[in-house]
Each structure stands twice: as structure tokens, then as C-alpha cells.
Design a protein around this motif. Structure first.
Motif, PDB file in Angstrom:
ATOM      1  N   SER A  43       0.656  -1.057  -0.186  1.00 11.68           N
ATOM      2  CA  SER A  43      -0.377   0.107   0.165  1.00 11.68           C
ATOM      3  C   SER A  43       0.897   0.809  -0.253  1.00 11.68           C
ATOM      4  N   SER A  44       1.169   2.245  -1.003  1.00 10.36           N
ATOM      5  CA  SER A  44       1.034   3.436  -0.569  1.00 10.36           C
ATOM      6  C   SER A  44       0.714   4.875  -0.859  1.00 10.36           C
ATOM      7  N   PRO A  45       1.076   5.606  -0.435  1.00 12.65           N
ATOM      8  CA  PRO A  45       0.474   6.762  -0.309  1.00 12.65           C
ATOM      9  C   PRO A  45      -0.816   7.733  -1.307  1.00 12.65           C
ATOM     10  N   ASP A  46      -0.277   6.913  -2.490  1.00  9.23           N
ATOM     11  CA  ASP A  46      -0.424   6.824  -4.183  1.00  9.23           C
ATOM     12  C   ASP A  46      -1.232   5.640  -4.531  1.00  9.23           C
ATOM     13  N   ASN A  47      -1.399   4.820  -3.898  1.00  9.20           N
ATOM     14  CA  ASN A  47      -2.231   3.508  -3.678  1.00  9.20           C
ATOM     15  C   ASN A  47      -2.767   3.361  -2.780  1.00  9.20           C
ATOM     16  N   PRO A  48      -3.428   3.967  -2.216  1.00 10.63           N
ATOM     17  CA  PRO A  48      -3.519   3.190  -0.866  1.00 10.63           C
ATOM     18  C   PRO A  48      -4.492   1.746  -0.652  1.00 10.63           C
ATOM     19  N   ARG A  49      -4.264   0.849  -0.502  1.00 12.72           N
ATOM     20  CA  ARG A  49      -5.093  -0.461  -0.378  1.00 12.72           C
ATOM     21  C   ARG A  49      -6.217  -0.570   0.779  1.00 12.72           C
ATOM     22  N   TRP A  50      -5.665   0.183   1.836  1.00 14.65           N
ATOM     23  CA  TRP A  50      -6.764   0.107   2.668  1.00 14.65           C
ATOM     24  C   TRP A  50      -7.489   1.729   3.826  1.00 14.65           C
ATOM     25  N   VAL A  51      -8.774   1.700   4.120  1.00 11.08           N
ATOM     26  CA  VAL A  51      -9.411   3.048   3.935  1.00 11.08           C
ATOM     27  C   VAL A  51      -9.717   2.967   6.116  1.00 11.08           C
ATOM     28  N   MET A  52      -9.958   3.751   6.118  1.00 10.35           N
ATOM     29  CA  MET A  52     -10.783   4.230   7.707  1.00 10.35           C
ATOM     30  C   MET A  52     -11.689   4.863   7.550  1.00 10.35           C
ATOM     31  N   VAL A  53     -12.639   4.999   8.762  1.00 11.72           N
ATOM     32  CA  VAL A  53     -13.210   5.710   8.946  1.00 11.72           C
ATOM     33  C   VAL A  53     -12.947   6.360  10.398  1.00 11.72           C
ATOM     34  N   ASP A  54     -14.060   7.763  10.765  1.00 11.60           N
ATOM     35  CA  ASP A  54     -13.943   7.897  12.006  1.00 11.60           C
ATOM     36  C   ASP A  54     -15.656   7.849  12.806  1.00 11.60           C
ATOM     37  N   VAL A  55     -15.173   7.220  14.194  1.00 12.34           N
ATOM     38  CA  VAL A  55     -16.108   7.057  14.955  1.00 12.34           C
ATOM     39  C   VAL A  55     -16.201   7.727  16.078  1.00 12.34           C
ATOM     40  N   LYS A  56     -17.203   8.229  16.628  1.00 13.91           N
ATOM     41  CA  LYS A  56     -17.943   8.769  17.714  1.00 13.91           C
ATOM     42  C   LYS A  56     -18.383   7.952  18.641  1.00 13.91           C
ATOM     43  N   PHE A  57     -18.249   8.166  20.425  1.00 12.67           N
ATOM     44  CA  PHE A  57     -18.544   7.236  21.551  1.00 12.67           C
ATOM     45  C   PHE A  57     -20.351   8.145  21.135  1.00 12.67           C
ATOM     46  N   LYS A  58     -21.069   7.534  21.224  1.00  9.00           N
ATOM     47  CA  LYS A  58     -23.238   8.321  21.982  1.00  9.00           C
ATOM     48  C   LYS A  58     -23.310   7.278  22.942  1.00  9.00           C
ATOM     49  N   ARG A  59     -23.075   6.480  23.553  1.00 13.60           N
ATOM     50  CA  ARG A  59     -23.470   5.775  24.455  1.00 13.60           C
ATOM     51  C   ARG A  59     -22.569   3.988  24.876  1.00 13.60           C
ATOM     52  N   LYS A  60     -22.678   4.186  26.443  1.00 12.40           N
ATOM     53  CA  LYS A  60     -22.406   2.819  26.227  1.00 12.40           C
ATOM     54  C   LYS A  60     -23.043   2.264  27.577  1.00 12.40           C
ATOM     55  N   PHE A  61     -23.205   1.201  26.897  1.00 18.34           N
ATOM     56  CA  PHE A  61     -24.973  -0.114  27.232  1.00 18.34           C
ATOM     57  C   PHE A  61     -23.983  -0.801  29.653  1.00 18.34           C
TER      58      PHE A  61
END
Length: 153
Positions: free
Chosen positions: A90-108
Motif C-alpha cells: 500500500s502506498s499514499p499514491d495507491n492506498p489499499r486500506w481505508v479507515m473511518v472516524d467514529v464517535k462515542f455515543k453510548r455505553k450500555f
């Protein structure tokens, strides 16, 4: 609106770790499975909700809820030779992997254990409960989402 389940080992990153982050949010990195990557890249949208699931622990189960606050973008840990999830292909020019940002909403208040989830007929088709299912990111149907919310109280 789509619904998801995010698996994490609590000794690596727990819902309490997310809650303690600045802004109660962080990137969800390290996904190195093409099917999970494709779900993140192609289907996750800002505003979607997900269950936070603790895996590989004494009582595996759903522990809370997160919200997608940033859609898929290149996972920078794939380019860092010192990172646990480094991928030399994987390289910055040809990224193989992605991520998302998540935010805490609730703990059971209590963990919705895997064994308890298996007892609920309405969840019998849930990806999490299928034999051999090991995906760290999984879709959850709207019906399953509401059933689990009822169980969580």
C-alpha cells in the motif's frame, strides 16, 4: 441510514478508550480484510450508527454505540513500517486500506454477551452469529438494530 458492528479487543482499544479520546472520537484503523474494507469504503456513510463489540475477552459482546463522523479515507498506518498494520503493497499514491472516524455515543449498562445474543430468535440471521463469521466490521439490519436496542434497555 445503515447500521454496523465494529469488533475490537478491549485490551487493544475499548469503548472506554474511545470515550476518553478528545472529542470522544477516533479513527477506526487497521482493517486488513478486503470484505470489511469494501463495507467501510463503499457503504458506510456519515451519520450511520454502529455497535461497539468487545471480542477475544472473558465476556465477548456488544458494549455500546458509535456514530460514523467521517467517511472512508486512506489508512495512514498501512504506510508506516513501524506500525502494527503496515502493508508494503500500500502506498499514499495507491492506498489499499481505508479507515473511518467514529464517535462515542453510548455505553450500555451491561455487556450484551454473545451467548445471550445467540438466544434471541430475531437475531438468528445476524452476521455476528453465523458459524465461521470473523469479520471485524459487519452490517446489521434495521430489525436487528432495534432488537438489540430493546435488549440494552
Amino acid at each position: 441510514m445503515n447500521y454496523w458492528l465494529f469488533k475490537s479487543e478491549p485490551d487493544a482499544f475499548s469503548i472506554d478508550d474511545l470515550k476518553a479520546m478528545k472529542g470522544k472520537k477516533d479513527h477506526w484503523d487497521g482493517i486488513r480484510n478486503y470484505q470489511a474494507r469494501n463495507l467501510m469504503r463503499d457503504d458506510m456513510k456519515k451519520g450511520d450508527l454502529g455497535f461497539f463489540y468487545h471480542s477475544s475477552c472473558k465476556v465477548p459482546g456488544i458494549v455500546g454505540i458509535v456514530e460514523i463522523v467521517r467517511e472512508a479515507y486512506p489508512d495512514h498506518t498501512a504506510h508506516d513500517p513501524e506500525a502494527k498494520y503496515y502493508d508494503p503493497k500500500s502506498s499514499p499514491d495507491n492506498p489499499r486500506w481505508v479507515m473511518v472516524d467514529v464517535k462515542f455515543k453510548r455505553k450500555f449498562d451491561e455487556v450484551l454477551s454473545l451467548s445471550a445474543l445467540r438466544e434471541v430468535e430475531a437475531l438468528s440471521d445476524m452476521v455476528l452469529l453465523r458459524k465461521g463469521s470473523r469479520l471485524s466490521i459487519q452490517p446489521v439490519s434495521e430489525e436487528q438494530w432495534h432488537t438489540i436496542l430493546e435488549l440494552a434497555g
